[in-house]
Design an enzyme around this catalytic site. Sequence first.
Site, PDB file in Angstrom:
ATOM      1  N   GLN A  60      -4.800  -1.204   9.751  1.00 21.15           N
ATOM      2  CA  GLN A  60      -4.740  -2.550   9.162  1.00 21.15           C
ATOM      3  C   GLN A  60      -5.376  -3.583  10.094  1.00 21.15           C
ATOM      4  OE1 GLN A  60      -3.415  -3.365   6.016  1.00 21.15           O
ATOM      5  NE2 GLN A  60      -4.270  -5.389   6.447  1.00 21.15           N
ATOM      6  N   ASP A 103     -11.022   3.122   4.157  1.00 21.29           N
ATOM      7  CA  ASP A 103     -11.426   1.709   4.075  1.00 21.29           C
ATOM      8  C   ASP A 103     -12.942   1.594   3.934  1.00 21.29           C
ATOM      9  OD1 ASP A 103      -9.590  -0.326   3.939  1.00 21.29           O
ATOM     10  OD2 ASP A 103      -9.206  -0.389   6.105  1.00 21.29           O
ATOM     11  N   LYS A 132       0.839  -1.208   0.000  1.00 18.34           N
ATOM     12  CA  LYS A 132       0.000   0.000   0.000  1.00 18.34           C
ATOM     13  C   LYS A 132       0.869   1.252   0.000  1.00 18.34           C
ATOM     14  CE  LYS A 132      -3.896  -2.224   2.276  1.00 18.34           C
ATOM     15  NZ  LYS A 132      -4.436  -2.680   3.572  1.00 18.34           N
TER      16      LYS A 132
END
Length: 289
Positions: free
Chosen positions: A98, A121, A54
């Site tokens: 995460q 997200d 990422k």
Amino acid sequence: MTARIIDGKARAAALRAEVATGVAAFTAAHGRAPGLTVVLVGDDPASAVYVGSKGKATTEVGMISATHRLPADTSEAELLALVAALNADETVDGILVQLPLPRHIDSDRVIAAIDPMKDVDGFHPVNAGRLATGLDALVPCTPSGCMLMIREALGDVTGLEALVIGRSNIVGKPMAALLTAASATVTIAHSRTRDLAGHVARADIVVAAVGVAHLVKGALLKPGACVIDVGMNRIDAGDGKTRLTGDVDYEGALARAGWITPVPGGVGPMTIACLLANTLKAARARAAA
Ligand code: NAP
């Protein structure tokens, strides 16, 4: 029939190029590049690999990438304090914590603490609610990428029978919401579904997001179906090594489906590209607010 392959790598490269153009325009207009900050707690090797990819993808499109790597024994209070600091930081447009988090930390509480405008997200209840009610939202990256691939393969999906297998908040539920918004007729299957084979046989679109290798047998598919395989399962490759495979029996599906995504090289690359697109969208929305 031999299915056409939906090339996630090529589609993702095109999306990343579009994002890079948008980032250049944003940077010229606002005197700063959009910023994405990733928070990694603990030392799960798979998560560390994702976070590395990422970060690399973020800088490649011209955004500012930052990563906070915290030890596995970080307390929930310490993590919430970091999220609060990132919420207040004007240079941070996107915050991604995460998952999975260590068991002593309540993921729902951490997700709910992220500013919904920085929730790239798309997991915050505000964004989930906005998606469910048809308002503009930051949409979870994996289903966003799946929807782009379905659109590319089929164009208009109005009235088509769509089956989403899996009902997680990360993939299944938002996928079903996107297909519903696109006027498909949507069925959601899960571990308690009685006749999965019957549902698969009726579906023009099958999105498999389960985590069970080769659950969907090719022979069950409706001929010509569009098959999106989200599953990422590590199986024994027979030579002492492992290999990545999907939730769909790929070889069987190739002979029957109209369109199919490979694993790897399908949904995975699109997920990261959609994260970059979400970060640009978040930066633009914050700049306009
Ligand atoms: P998850 O939270 O574990 O959810 C799995 C879902 O599958 C649940 O709703 C479960 O039903 C359902 N299920 C389990 N066994 C089933 C069965 N035999 N028949 C029908 N449904 C069944 O997983 P997730 O986070 O959504 O991820 C799903 C898969 O996608 C995993 O392999 C994951 O690694 C992969 N993934 C890939 C990407 C990517 O970028 N490529 C991103 C995210 C996830 P219940 O609700 O009844 O338990």
